[in-house]
Write an enzyme that holds these catalytic residues in place. Sequence first.
Site, PDB file in Angstrom:
ATOM      1  N   LYS A 284       0.847  -1.192   0.000  1.00  0.00           N
ATOM      2  CA  LYS A 284       0.000   0.000   0.000  1.00  0.00           C
ATOM      3  C   LYS A 284       0.884   1.243   0.000  1.00  0.00           C
ATOM      4  O   LYS A 284       2.015   1.217   0.487  1.00  0.00           O
ATOM      5  CB  LYS A 284      -0.915  -0.015   1.218  1.00  0.00           C
ATOM      6  CG  LYS A 284      -1.922  -1.146   1.138  1.00  0.00           C
ATOM      7  CD  LYS A 284      -2.841  -1.175   2.330  1.00  0.00           C
ATOM      8  CE  LYS A 284      -3.822  -2.341   2.114  1.00  0.00           C
ATOM      9  NZ  LYS A 284      -4.769  -2.472   3.197  1.00  0.00           N
TER      10      LYS A 284
ATOM     11  N   HIS B  60      -3.228   1.789   5.086  1.00  0.00           N
ATOM     12  CA  HIS B  60      -2.764   3.084   4.577  1.00  0.00           C
ATOM     13  C   HIS B  60      -2.526   4.051   5.737  1.00  0.00           C
ATOM     14  O   HIS B  60      -1.567   4.824   5.725  1.00  0.00           O
ATOM     15  CB  HIS B  60      -3.785   3.672   3.600  1.00  0.00           C
ATOM     16  CG  HIS B  60      -3.885   2.910   2.319  1.00  0.00           C
ATOM     17  ND1 HIS B  60      -4.830   1.938   2.116  1.00  0.00           N
ATOM     18  CD2 HIS B  60      -3.149   2.976   1.180  1.00  0.00           C
ATOM     19  CE1 HIS B  60      -4.679   1.435   0.899  1.00  0.00           C
ATOM     20  NE2 HIS B  60      -3.667   2.047   0.305  1.00  0.00           N
TER      21      HIS B  60
ATOM     22  N   GLN C 267      -9.290   2.643   1.345  1.00  0.00           N
ATOM     23  CA  GLN C 267     -10.649   2.724   1.877  1.00  0.00           C
ATOM     24  C   GLN C 267     -10.794   3.901   2.835  1.00  0.00           C
ATOM     25  O   GLN C 267     -11.846   4.504   2.913  1.00  0.00           O
ATOM     26  CB  GLN C 267     -11.031   1.419   2.568  1.00  0.00           C
ATOM     27  CG  GLN C 267     -11.240   0.289   1.589  1.00  0.00           C
ATOM     28  CD  GLN C 267     -11.714  -0.993   2.255  1.00  0.00           C
ATOM     29  OE1 GLN C 267     -11.543  -1.188   3.457  1.00  0.00           O
ATOM     30  NE2 GLN C 267     -12.313  -1.863   1.464  1.00  0.00           N
TER      31      GLN C 267
END
Length: 135
Positions: free
Chosen positions: A37, A63, A105
């Site tokens: 990520k 993240h 997300q």
Amino acid sequence: MNRFQLLSKGLRLIHKMSEEALAGVPLVHISPEGIFKYVMINVIDGGDASKAVIRGFADCTWHADIFEREEEVFKKLGLRAECPGGGRIEHNPDKKYLKVYGYSQGFGKADHAQTKRILATKYPDYTIEISDEGY
């Protein structure tokens, strides 16, 4: 010198120090290989100056883990950080290949075209592909 002049001189010195700190922040810091990520971070000095940087680490599950780690680094330099988005990076150093795709997300999708331009500053001899497909 009166108080106002001293205060003004002190503020100019602090601003110069934060500008120098911002200039010293590397544009790219990512894991040397693998799929991981990443986040784009806008790093802001005490004034109006800022720059977008890319951070991605294979040892971070989320993240937000990447952002929080880097935010602490920037705070110690007297800088602020904001995250406009993230995604994933596939890094294959043997093939000199990077693929930027997906989204975060929590933060949303980073501007992959801008991410590609920033990555190219560190990896000018790589093929860098971007895609809006996948997570």
